[in-house]
Design a protein around this motif. Sequence first.
Motif, PDB file in Angstrom:
ATOM      1  N   GLY A   1      50.092 -85.294  37.569  1.00  0.00           N
ATOM      2  CA  GLY A   1      50.708 -86.298  38.426  1.00  0.00           C
ATOM      3  C   GLY A   1      49.787 -86.613  39.588  1.00  0.00           C
ATOM      4  O   GLY A   1      48.635 -86.160  39.635  1.00  0.00           O
TER       5      GLY A   1
ATOM      6  N   TRP B   1      64.526 -83.667  43.630  1.00  0.00           N
ATOM      7  CA  TRP B   1      63.762 -83.817  42.385  1.00  0.00           C
ATOM      8  C   TRP B   1      62.316 -84.206  42.711  1.00  0.00           C
ATOM      9  O   TRP B   1      61.981 -84.519  43.850  1.00  0.00           O
ATOM     10  N   THR B   2      61.464 -84.167  41.701  1.00  0.00           N
ATOM     11  CA  THR B   2      60.054 -84.523  41.890  1.00  0.00           C
ATOM     12  C   THR B   2      59.911 -85.938  42.448  1.00  0.00           C
ATOM     13  O   THR B   2      60.443 -86.885  41.858  1.00  0.00           O
TER      14      THR B   2
ATOM     15  N   TYR C   1      58.474 -89.610  43.072  1.00  0.00           N
ATOM     16  CA  TYR C   1      57.695 -90.572  42.288  1.00  0.00           C
ATOM     17  C   TYR C   1      57.255 -91.707  43.212  1.00  0.00           C
ATOM     18  O   TYR C   1      57.956 -92.056  44.164  1.00  0.00           O
TER      19      TYR C   1
ATOM     20  N   LYS D   1      52.173 -78.520  31.652  1.00  0.00           N
ATOM     21  CA  LYS D   1      52.318 -79.485  32.725  1.00  0.00           C
ATOM     22  C   LYS D   1      51.612 -80.795  32.393  1.00  0.00           C
ATOM     23  O   LYS D   1      50.502 -80.792  31.859  1.00  0.00           O
TER      24      LYS D   1
ATOM     25  N   PRO E   1      54.727 -89.586  39.007  1.00  0.00           N
ATOM     26  CA  PRO E   1      55.111 -88.467  39.870  1.00  0.00           C
ATOM     27  C   PRO E   1      53.994 -88.121  40.848  1.00  0.00           C
ATOM     28  O   PRO E   1      52.808 -88.262  40.533  1.00  0.00           O
ATOM     29  N   SER E   2      54.379 -87.677  42.017  1.00  0.00           N
ATOM     30  CA  SER E   2      53.384 -87.320  43.034  1.00  0.00           C
ATOM     31  C   SER E   2      52.757 -85.963  42.767  1.00  0.00           C
ATOM     32  O   SER E   2      51.766 -85.595  43.403  1.00  0.00           O
ATOM     33  N   GLU E   3      53.293 -85.233  41.800  1.00  0.00           N
ATOM     34  CA  GLU E   3      52.752 -83.928  41.413  1.00  0.00           C
ATOM     35  C   GLU E   3      52.968 -83.728  39.927  1.00  0.00           C
ATOM     36  O   GLU E   3      53.685 -84.507  39.287  1.00  0.00           O
TER      37      GLU E   3
ATOM     38  N   ILE F   1      54.366 -82.520  36.409  1.00  0.00           N
ATOM     39  CA  ILE F   1      55.739 -82.240  35.994  1.00  0.00           C
ATOM     40  C   ILE F   1      55.742 -81.241  34.841  1.00  0.00           C
ATOM     41  O   ILE F   1      54.860 -81.236  33.982  1.00  0.00           O
ATOM     42  N   GLU F   2      56.745 -80.363  34.855  1.00  0.00           N
ATOM     43  CA  GLU F   2      56.890 -79.347  33.806  1.00  0.00           C
ATOM     44  C   GLU F   2      57.453 -79.991  32.549  1.00  0.00           C
ATOM     45  O   GLU F   2      58.435 -80.725  32.588  1.00  0.00           O
TER      46      GLU F   2
ATOM     47  N   THR G   1      62.656 -91.137  42.623  1.00  0.00           N
ATOM     48  CA  THR G   1      62.420 -90.152  41.581  1.00  0.00           C
ATOM     49  C   THR G   1      62.902 -90.751  40.263  1.00  0.00           C
ATOM     50  O   THR G   1      63.540 -91.823  40.250  1.00  0.00           O
TER      51      THR G   1
END
Length: 426
Positions: A373, A196-197, A199, A370, A209-211, A213-214, A73
């Motif tokens: 990701g 955490w998100t 990566y 957003k 990131p795999s999704e 991010i805010e 991450t």
Amino acid sequence: MKERIKSLVLTTLVVASLVQSYFLIYRLPGGGDSVVTSETNYVKTENMGQERNIEELIFPDQMIIHLGEDKHTVFYPGNTFYQLIFSRLQGRTFDDFQRRSVQSVNWDQIRKDNPGFELSFKEGIPVALLQRVMRLGTDSLFQGETINRISIYTAKNETKAHALFFSAKGDVVYEATQADLTVQDVQQHVDFGSNWTPYTLMDGRYYIPSEAIETIEASMPTSQFTVEQMQRSLFFDPSMTRNIREKDGSEIYTDSKRSLQVKQDQRWISYTDPAAPPAGQIDAAKDALSAVDFVNQHGGWKGRSRLMLETADNKTQLQFQQYYGSFPIMDSMQFRFGTINMEMRQETVSSYERSLEYLNEGTETKQSVKLPGGDKLKALIQKVAGANREVVDVYPAYRPSAIEDGLKLIPVWVIRFGNGEETTVS
């Protein structure tokens, strides 16, 4: 009694004379025409922005947490865990450096398999400057290096942590064989990233990131330094300058030695001093200290900035990139904002560029947005890179956009290619 009164009056007159002499010498009548000589003999003028110590300008652009099993991450400046880990490292001591070839170990495998974390410094920071924010021992070979990455990790069945400092040249790495970091210390820092998100490491170079991010999109009013303020700041006697208007609408102020170009449409100034010493032996650390001192005395700082530098052609080129929250603010030729650019020769400024406009932070309006990701971001990267362009870095930033009475800061992904060019996607 009379003698005592005479002595008192005489003492008072002497003190008054000394005070008057002080004000005459330093020209400090209490107004904006103050002149104070700094350590590098730069002349301090009226207060415009805040002053900064160089220690405030040196920090990693990102912190990568390796969780083991090829899980990672990323923390960015301003993140609570980023600040906690970096502040703890600043209190630790690293010493007794051993030098080895960077090819001697499979570093990609280490960061995939072993828990730990990395501090990235992009183009690199000279050790002499890094020592101002970290406790690093002195070593003749290590002292002359520029470091662009610090990797701290633990290995299975080992009782001590490894601390590695990578040369920006890409050929050698230095291991601090004496580091007061325990395996438990490293694991605690790694645990901060466990929820955490996630990566993914791409091509062994950068993380995404795999999704989604805010992030925050912000709109805020701005103010401007005036051209007159910059004139008074940069010329010893502004009354001796003359004004030249260029065909492109810009104006040049010169005292026959130095020049100040003002591009009103971009609210951008470029100051040059061709009388700076000729190129000679480079000391990037001393150049950086002198550059910070110069900015402190000639315009000051608005907001938080991070130091980046490189040496070329016997000179030091520096860029101080402004941050908002956790992300840097982009500067582009289409919209000049967010950076202070300088060129130093033997600790003397030969060029100085910056925006006249600055943010009034604390009065902004924000909304949550957003950044893409995962597969969506991969597709965007592939689209702009094509088949022939090598991607070497992907990082989040703010793209400034003009609005009425201010700026909007729009979150974007910045894609950097092997040739140094950058583009944005969102």
